[in-house]
Design an enzyme around this catalytic site. Structure first.
Site, PDB file in Angstrom:
ATOM      1  N   ASP A 266       0.840  -1.192   0.000  1.00  0.00           N
ATOM      2  CA  ASP A 266       0.000   0.000   0.000  1.00  0.00           C
ATOM      3  C   ASP A 266       0.880   1.248   0.000  1.00  0.00           C
ATOM      4  O   ASP A 266       1.898   1.313   0.703  1.00  0.00           O
ATOM      5  CB  ASP A 266      -0.903   0.014   1.237  1.00  0.00           C
ATOM      6  CG  ASP A 266      -1.977   1.089   1.161  1.00  0.00           C
ATOM      7  OD1 ASP A 266      -2.957   0.880   0.428  1.00  0.00           O
ATOM      8  OD2 ASP A 266      -1.809   2.131   1.810  1.00  0.00           O
ATOM      9  N   ASN A 274      -2.957  13.386  -3.478  1.00  0.00           N
ATOM     10  CA  ASN A 274      -4.133  13.864  -4.223  1.00  0.00           C
ATOM     11  C   ASN A 274      -4.604  15.220  -3.721  1.00  0.00           C
ATOM     12  O   ASN A 274      -4.949  16.101  -4.519  1.00  0.00           O
ATOM     13  CB  ASN A 274      -5.267  12.848  -4.110  1.00  0.00           C
ATOM     14  CG  ASN A 274      -5.081  11.664  -5.042  1.00  0.00           C
ATOM     15  OD1 ASN A 274      -4.444  11.763  -6.076  1.00  0.00           O
ATOM     16  ND2 ASN A 274      -5.632  10.528  -4.649  1.00  0.00           N
ATOM     17  N   HIS A 279      -5.064  15.262  -8.378  1.00  0.00           N
ATOM     18  CA  HIS A 279      -5.247  13.872  -8.789  1.00  0.00           C
ATOM     19  C   HIS A 279      -4.351  13.486  -9.961  1.00  0.00           C
ATOM     20  O   HIS A 279      -3.948  12.320 -10.090  1.00  0.00           O
ATOM     21  CB  HIS A 279      -6.715  13.627  -9.142  1.00  0.00           C
ATOM     22  CG  HIS A 279      -7.612  13.611  -7.944  1.00  0.00           C
ATOM     23  ND1 HIS A 279      -7.760  12.508  -7.125  1.00  0.00           N
ATOM     24  CD2 HIS A 279      -8.408  14.584  -7.396  1.00  0.00           C
ATOM     25  CE1 HIS A 279      -8.599  12.777  -6.156  1.00  0.00           C
ATOM     26  NE2 HIS A 279      -9.011  14.039  -6.286  1.00  0.00           N
ATOM     27  N   ASP A 283      -2.041  10.270 -10.026  1.00  0.00           N
ATOM     28  CA  ASP A 283      -1.986   9.245 -11.080  1.00  0.00           C
ATOM     29  C   ASP A 283      -0.551   9.005 -11.524  1.00  0.00           C
ATOM     30  O   ASP A 283      -0.128   7.863 -11.732  1.00  0.00           O
ATOM     31  CB  ASP A 283      -2.835   9.675 -12.280  1.00  0.00           C
ATOM     32  CG  ASP A 283      -4.333   9.645 -11.974  1.00  0.00           C
ATOM     33  OD1 ASP A 283      -4.708   9.037 -10.943  1.00  0.00           O
ATOM     34  OD2 ASP A 283      -5.115  10.208 -12.763  1.00  0.00           O
ATOM     35  N   GLU A 309      -4.729   2.517  -4.301  1.00  0.00           N
ATOM     36  CA  GLU A 309      -3.269   2.594  -4.176  1.00  0.00           C
ATOM     37  C   GLU A 309      -2.680   1.299  -3.621  1.00  0.00           C
ATOM     38  O   GLU A 309      -1.573   1.289  -3.075  1.00  0.00           O
ATOM     39  CB  GLU A 309      -2.873   3.779  -3.286  1.00  0.00           C
ATOM     40  CG  GLU A 309      -3.348   3.680  -1.842  1.00  0.00           C
ATOM     41  CD  GLU A 309      -4.737   4.279  -1.614  1.00  0.00           C
ATOM     42  OE1 GLU A 309      -5.013   4.652  -0.452  1.00  0.00           O
ATOM     43  OE2 GLU A 309      -5.517   4.381  -2.571  1.00  0.00           O
TER      44      GLU A 309
END
Length: 390
Positions: A266, A274, A279, A283, A309
């Site tokens: 994770d 974010n 965002h 990405d 994630e």
């Protein structure tokens, strides 16, 4: 009168009288036959030949022997000659018709866009159309009379010949996919459609085949398969593909009674990326981390995006200590790569939970649950670390 250098069957029969010396009768007959060819009806006129010499004259190439002093013998000879000329004329007409039909058939197949070819029972090309010649990059005269080993690389030729042998053996039709070396030097995916050609006696005399170029279709299929297997954002395997591959690997380990290891990975503080960078930057971070994990997971092991994630990894053919070393190397490489970016001020690390399991004693879902519990311990212990499940 001297014999002409060559002869064709005329509409009105023409007779040539050529003197021959008795001392060299055999060579004279042979020379005439070679000069006039098989169309001429060669009659030897002599009243002095013995039955043995008459037989020899026929053997040497004469079609008939006549005694010119016997009117009856000459009449019978003329009747035989007339029938022979009619038969020859009929054969010539039939050959002309066949040639016309062959030219018509060739014109027909040359206007078809699909490559078409014909082979005899020995595997020699006896015909093809222009599309086939263009496809393999050889003129028709460079195809006719040759075998597949002359027009294709050996590895592909062996595959084609094996298919041909099987078709010639059983007859019927045959459809299969293969590759062809295109005239442009590229490999094209094609579908062969072949049929065994039978003669009037029912025996297989050869093969007729057509080629359908399916390269674009295969490329589209590969793209669709990849789209179904890959996560569109990171291009890592998706969750479904992970479980498909894992099922095969787990079954093999179960058969071999081997131990596997599974990890849940994770990204730490991903929400901060974010929230503060947007965002789009989030990405980019996922793409960079996924690429790093994929490069460092090790040959034979599998990494996939589980969602959000979070990532899954499956390690084969190793002890838990080897899996731990690989997983920790993945963690450190992510940290190193992210240090050079704006992520280092916010996050840019991962936490990992790792669990070993024996497929004969535990299923994958149970092992993932234990790895997930270990991940939470890593998170609660300060993140950017690896914890191994008990």
């Amino acid at each position: 009168m001297a014999a002409p250098l060559s002869i064709e069957i005329p509409k009105t029969p023409v007779a040539y009288f050529v003197p021959a010396e008795a001392e060299r009768l055999g060579s004279a007959i042979g020379e005439l036959r070679r000069t006039l060819g098989e169309h001429a009806y060669l009659v030897l006129a002599s009243d002095k030949l013995s039955p043995a010499w008459i037989q020899r004259a026929i053997t040497l190439g004469a079609d008939d022997v006549v005694d010119p002093t016997s009117a009856e013998d000459v009449a019978i000879c003329l009747a035989r000659t007339s029938r022979a000329i009619e038969r020859a004329r009929g054969a010539q007409t039939e050959q002309a018709c066949l040639a016309m039909e062959r030219d018509y058939l060739q014109a027909c197949i040359d206007n078809l866009p699909a490559p078409i070819f014909f082979k005899n029972s020995e595997g020699i090309y006896v015909g093809c159309n222009g599309a086939f010649a263009e496809f393999i990059g050889s003129p028709p005269e460079g195809v006719i009379g040759r075998s597949v080993y002359d027009v294709a690389p050996e590895a592909l030729a062996q595959r084609y010949q094996a298919a041909d042998d099987e078709l010639l053996e059983r007859g019927g039709t045959q459809v299969y996919e293969s590759e062809v070396c295109h005239s442009g030097g590229t490999r094209r995916h094609v579908m062969f459609h072949k049929a065994a050609i039978k003669g009037g006696d029912g025996r297989v005399r050869g093969i007729a085949g057509a080629i359908l170029d399916i390269t674009e279709r295969k490329t589209l299929e590969a793209r669709l398969t990849e789209a179904a297997e890959r996560d569109p954002l990171t291009n890592a395997y998706n969750r479904r593909k992970f479980f498909d591959l894992a099922e095969q690997m787990v079954q093999q380990a179960r058969d071999d009674d081997k131990t596997l290891a599974v990890a849940v990975i994770d990204v730490d503080h991903f929400k901060l990326i974010n929230d503060r960078l947007g965002h789009a930057e989030g990405d980019n971070a996922l793409r960079m981390i996924a690429g790093t994990l994929e490069k460092t997971v090790g040959k034979g092991n599998v990494i996939a995006r589980a969602g959000g994630e979070e990532f899954y990894a499956l390690f084969i053919d190793g002890s838990i200590n080897e899996a731990k070393q690989t997983a920790d190397r993945m963690r450190m490489e992510v940290e190193r790569i992210c240090q050079a970016t704006a992520l280092s001020a916010l996050a840019g690390t991962v936490s990992i939970g790792l669990a070993a399991f024996r497929p004969r004693e535990e299923n994958l879902d149970e092992a993932l649950k234990r790895a997930d519990d270990a991940l939470y311990r890593a998170k609660n212990s300060g993140r950017n670390r690896l914890c191994v499940a008990a």
